[in-house]
Design a protein around this motif. Structure first.
Motif, PDB file in Angstrom:
ATOM      1  N   ARG A 152     -11.331   9.648  23.942  1.00 14.05           N
ATOM      2  CA  ARG A 152     -11.595  11.065  23.635  1.00 14.05           C
ATOM      3  C   ARG A 152     -13.037  11.268  23.186  1.00 14.05           C
ATOM      4  O   ARG A 152     -13.666  12.261  23.534  1.00 14.05           O
ATOM      5  CB  ARG A 152     -10.658  11.549  22.524  1.00 14.05           C
ATOM      6  CG  ARG A 152      -9.273  11.868  23.029  1.00 14.05           C
ATOM      7  CD  ARG A 152      -8.544  12.664  22.010  1.00 14.05           C
ATOM      8  NE  ARG A 152      -9.425  13.748  21.588  1.00 14.05           N
ATOM      9  CZ  ARG A 152      -9.032  14.941  21.247  1.00 14.05           C
ATOM     10  NH1 ARG A 152      -7.776  15.227  21.261  1.00 14.05           N
ATOM     11  NH2 ARG A 152      -9.883  15.870  20.868  1.00 14.05           N
TER      12      ARG A 152
ATOM     13  N   SER B  65      -2.648  11.819  20.608  1.00 11.91           N
ATOM     14  CA  SER B  65      -4.088  11.544  20.604  1.00 11.91           C
ATOM     15  C   SER B  65      -4.916  12.793  20.843  1.00 11.91           C
ATOM     16  O   SER B  65      -6.145  12.740  20.843  1.00 11.91           O
ATOM     17  CB  SER B  65      -4.421  10.488  21.663  1.00 11.91           C
ATOM     18  OG  SER B  65      -3.804   9.267  21.328  1.00 11.91           O
TER      19      SER B  65
ATOM     20  N   PHE C 135      -4.720  14.894  23.643  1.00 13.37           N
ATOM     21  CA  PHE C 135      -4.870  15.334  25.030  1.00 13.37           C
ATOM     22  C   PHE C 135      -3.872  16.451  25.311  1.00 13.37           C
ATOM     23  O   PHE C 135      -2.801  16.520  24.697  1.00 13.37           O
ATOM     24  CB  PHE C 135      -4.647  14.165  25.994  1.00 13.37           C
ATOM     25  CG  PHE C 135      -5.744  13.135  25.948  1.00 13.37           C
ATOM     26  CD1 PHE C 135      -6.943  13.344  26.607  1.00 13.37           C
ATOM     27  CD2 PHE C 135      -5.577  11.956  25.230  1.00 13.37           C
ATOM     28  CE1 PHE C 135      -7.963  12.401  26.555  1.00 13.37           C
ATOM     29  CE2 PHE C 135      -6.580  11.001  25.171  1.00 13.37           C
ATOM     30  CZ  PHE C 135      -7.781  11.230  25.835  1.00 13.37           C
TER      31      PHE C 135
ATOM     32  N   MET D  55      -8.905  16.881  28.084  1.00 16.99           N
ATOM     33  CA  MET D  55      -9.382  17.197  26.735  1.00 16.99           C
ATOM     34  C   MET D  55      -9.263  18.701  26.537  1.00 16.99           C
ATOM     35  O   MET D  55      -9.463  19.463  27.478  1.00 16.99           O
ATOM     36  CB  MET D  55     -10.852  16.801  26.593  1.00 16.99           C
ATOM     37  CG  MET D  55     -11.096  15.321  26.572  1.00 16.99           C
ATOM     38  SD  MET D  55     -10.692  14.633  24.976  1.00 16.99           S
ATOM     39  CE  MET D  55     -12.011  15.343  23.984  1.00 16.99           C
TER      40      MET D  55
END
Length: 193
Positions: A51, A116, A118, A191
């Motif tokens: 990321r 995470s 996403f 993202m």
């Protein structure tokens, strides 16, 4: 491998390790982790590092093998067991590929990516038909994580004995070669913008 890639494709090929990729923040429009996240020592930190290097709205794709079963796996276990205690081999494998079981499951892949940060996570199962000779299969197994761990853990003559025994077993069980299906999770996400 890097030298060959640079020469063949005339590009900058860089070796890096997750975490601590040798790139600045938000420099890529896309990233791919092909059958590798299950190898990360800490997949949460690894995905955070991915990321870090992706720009807002960038695409990330991840692939992971699903659990494999079948006659060829049973035959491999049968060939291995007289030479290495199964739990010892499983523990050794888990030290190299700690998240294999976790990322074999589609729901766990989705959860890891969502946790995470996403978004728009899409996952599909992809099946690959495999037709391979006994010699090719065993050559691949010899160089697999399990094969390397076995080779390191035994004397050269014992390794040679194992190879002969495995070839004999597989030749008798699969005289026409092996045919099986290998399944993978293919995930694509992005993202947040």
């Amino acid at each position: 491998m890097l030298r060959r890639t640079r020469k063949r494709h005339r590009c900058d090929a860089v070796a890096g390790q997750v975490p601590d990729l040798p790139f600045g923040d938000q420099v890529f429009d896309a990233a791919l982790a092909g059958f590798s996240v299950s190898h990360f020592q800490n997949y949460s930190k690894g995905l955070a590092e991915v990321r870090r290097v992706l720009r807002p709205g960038a695409t990330f794709a991840l692939s992971s093998w699903r659990k494999m079963d079948g006659e060829h796996i049973q035959a491999w276990r049968e060939a291995v067991t007289p030479y290495v205690e199964p739990q010892r081999l499983a523990d050794g494998f888990a030290s190299v590929v700690p998240w294999d079981e976790r990322f074999a499951n589609e729901g766990n892949v989705r959860l890891a990516l969502s946790e995470s940060g996403f978004v728009d996570v899409e996952i599909a199962a992809r099946e690959y038909a495999v037709a391979i000779s006994v010699d090719e299969y065993l050559t691949i197994r010899d160089s697999s994580v399990e094969g390397v761990l076995m080779r390191w853990s035994m004397a050269a003559d014992r390794w040679t004995e194992f190879q002969r025994s495995a070839r004999k077993l597989f030749a008798s069980r699969f005289p026409g070669g092996l045919r099986y299906t290998r399944s993978a999770n293919i995930a694509i996400c992005r993202m947040p913008s």
